[in-house]
Design a protein around this motif. Sequence first.
Motif, PDB file in Angstrom:
ATOM      1  N   GLY A 114      36.923  59.703  38.876  1.00  2.00           N
ATOM      2  CA  GLY A 114      35.835  60.514  38.359  1.00  2.00           C
ATOM      3  C   GLY A 114      34.693  59.679  37.810  1.00  2.00           C
ATOM      4  O   GLY A 114      33.515  59.988  38.018  1.00  2.00           O
ATOM      5  N   THR A 127      34.365  66.312  32.538  1.00  5.45           N
ATOM      6  CA  THR A 127      35.780  65.991  32.368  1.00  5.45           C
ATOM      7  C   THR A 127      35.968  65.203  31.079  1.00  5.45           C
ATOM      8  O   THR A 127      35.137  64.360  30.732  1.00  5.45           O
ATOM      9  CB  THR A 127      36.279  65.146  33.563  1.00  5.45           C
ATOM     10  OG1 THR A 127      36.046  65.857  34.774  1.00  5.45           O
ATOM     11  CG2 THR A 127      37.756  64.831  33.442  1.00  5.45           C
ATOM     12  N   GLN A 186      39.322  69.232  32.903  1.00 10.36           N
ATOM     13  CA  GLN A 186      38.119  69.354  33.725  1.00 10.36           C
ATOM     14  C   GLN A 186      37.601  70.787  33.610  1.00 10.36           C
ATOM     15  O   GLN A 186      38.388  71.739  33.677  1.00 10.36           O
ATOM     16  CB  GLN A 186      38.459  69.030  35.181  1.00 10.36           C
ATOM     17  CG  GLN A 186      37.294  68.592  36.035  1.00 10.36           C
ATOM     18  CD  GLN A 186      37.781  67.985  37.346  1.00 10.36           C
ATOM     19  OE1 GLN A 186      38.406  68.649  38.155  1.00 10.36           O
ATOM     20  NE2 GLN A 186      37.511  66.706  37.542  1.00 10.36           N
ATOM     21  N   PRO A 267      35.558  67.466  42.668  1.00  4.00           N
ATOM     22  CA  PRO A 267      36.537  67.298  41.588  1.00  4.00           C
ATOM     23  C   PRO A 267      37.419  66.071  41.754  1.00  4.00           C
ATOM     24  O   PRO A 267      37.841  65.471  40.770  1.00  4.00           O
ATOM     25  CB  PRO A 267      37.349  68.590  41.636  1.00  4.00           C
ATOM     26  CG  PRO A 267      37.212  69.063  43.045  1.00  4.00           C
ATOM     27  CD  PRO A 267      35.838  68.651  43.492  1.00  4.00           C
TER      28      PRO A 267
END
Length: 300
Positions: A114, A127, A186, A267
């Motif tokens: 991420g 997140t 998230q 994601p």
Amino acid sequence: MSARLRVGVLGASESWHSRRLLEAFAARGHETVAIPATRLESEIDEDGAARVLGPDGVALDELDLLLVRGLPRGSLEQVIFRMDALHLLAEQHAVRCVNTPRALERTIDKSWAGALLAAAGVPTPPTIVCERRESALRAFERLGGDVVVKPLFGAMGAGIARVHDPDVAHRVFGALELERAVYYLQRTIAGADRRDLRVLVVAGEVAGAMERVSESWRANVARGARPRAVTLTDSERATALAAAAAVGADVAGVDLLLGPDSEITVPEVNGIPGWQALQSVCAVDLTERVVAGCEALARQ
């Protein structure tokens, strides 16, 4: 490098993907070996040479290409040893690993992936990752009181929970505290207009894509979602390619979430992607695309 490659496929040899890959490489005239991930061995011999061996003492450092199809769960020591063996092959013996050990580490670890996506300008959901239950409860509020809680390491939707109630958050985070887990939260992207796409990227090109249709907020085919053929927009295609590049993955399964007004977020990126469901709605032979891409990478 000669036209004929020495190719290893690391993973469960009887799996759908491994069998098809081994057959496709053999059909192209390459020498192949199936390697269960739990059968790796490393040694330093009397001359000080470090080597990696597979089943029946096969010298994996003599391979031209190693395609990683599976790294099973295990103890911390087992996981580290397997990654050490891959690093040794790639860095000391110049075996072309697909994906590279570094790319695998980046994609297996959702937190690191991420951060890399965000640093590369790839849109990814807000997140928060933390270790304390009190911090997780604050993160739950900061993210709007509707979050997806994921294991830091995981795939196919296993261990994922959506939490959008404070009382449930207290119970879920309390249970995770007992497991000494890391809290990975998230912000949920939900709604009737949400669409979930999976894009298979091979050697810098989109090999195929599908929409995963589900009545649930969790759209994993392994959890009951239905695959449906889809044609990507230029923006969706560019985002998928940018996401794979951000984590350095030659073969990647990129998840795209499309919210209201078709805004795109990524994601996560899978560094050992499956394509069995995608193949069911794709006219192109995806195994052949993966094999051809790997051949090109091995010969660079």
